[in-house]
Design an enzyme around this catalytic site. Structure first.
Site, PDB file in Angstrom:
ATOM      1  N   CYS A 135       0.797  -1.229  -0.105  1.00 44.67           N
ATOM      2  CA  CYS A 135      -0.041   0.046  -0.013  1.00 44.67           C
ATOM      3  C   CYS A 135       0.918   1.278  -0.016  1.00 44.67           C
ATOM      4  O   CYS A 135       1.567   1.366   0.931  1.00 44.67           O
ATOM      5  CB  CYS A 135      -0.965   0.014   1.406  1.00 44.67           C
ATOM      6  SG  CYS A 135      -1.891   1.473   1.615  1.00 44.67           S
ATOM      7  N   GLY A 136       0.770   2.036  -0.983  1.00 46.57           N
ATOM      8  CA  GLY A 136       1.369   3.353  -1.207  1.00 46.57           C
ATOM      9  C   GLY A 136       1.317   4.169   0.233  1.00 46.57           C
ATOM     10  O   GLY A 136       2.151   4.742   0.727  1.00 46.57           O
TER      11      GLY A 136
END
Length: 114
Positions: A11-12
């Site tokens: 997840c960024g």
């Protein structure tokens, strides 16, 4: 300051939040990859309570079947049991410090508890 992040490396937003923690002087970070090591229902309930949100507000909707399962309208216990059984339902990242807990979306929310 001791800090725990419930992290998903894919997840960024979670990666950006972790970077903020690692770059902040005086922060000792414990990283929990919650997909491999999910928190208990009791721990999740405490995290959401301390963050001032409900388990329903901590649901990950995108990329899950939470809506189809009626979880946004379910009671807290049902949501927590579903999250423990399928940790992909936990929105990330959750960060806990001695100053509180935040669901760090956007990642800048982490500054509220540093």
């Amino acid at each position: 300051m001791k800090t725990t992040i419930w992290h998903n490396p894919n997840c960024g937003t979670s990666r950006k939040t972790l970077a903020i923690l690692q770059e902040t002087p005086g922060i000792e970070v414990q990283v929990v990859e919650y997909l491999q090591t999910p928190p208990s229902a009791e721990k999740l309930a405490q995290l959401y309570r301390d963050a001032g949100i409900s388990p329903q507000q901590g649901l990950r909707m995108r990329g899950t079947d939470a809506a189809e399962r009626g979880l946004p309208d379910a009671d807290d216990a049902t949501v927590l049991v579903a999250m423990v059984a399928e940790p992909i339902l936990i929105e990330r990242p959750l960060v806990e410090t001695e100053k509180g807990v935040r669901l760090c979306r956007p990642q800048e929310k982490v500054y509220e508890i540093l």
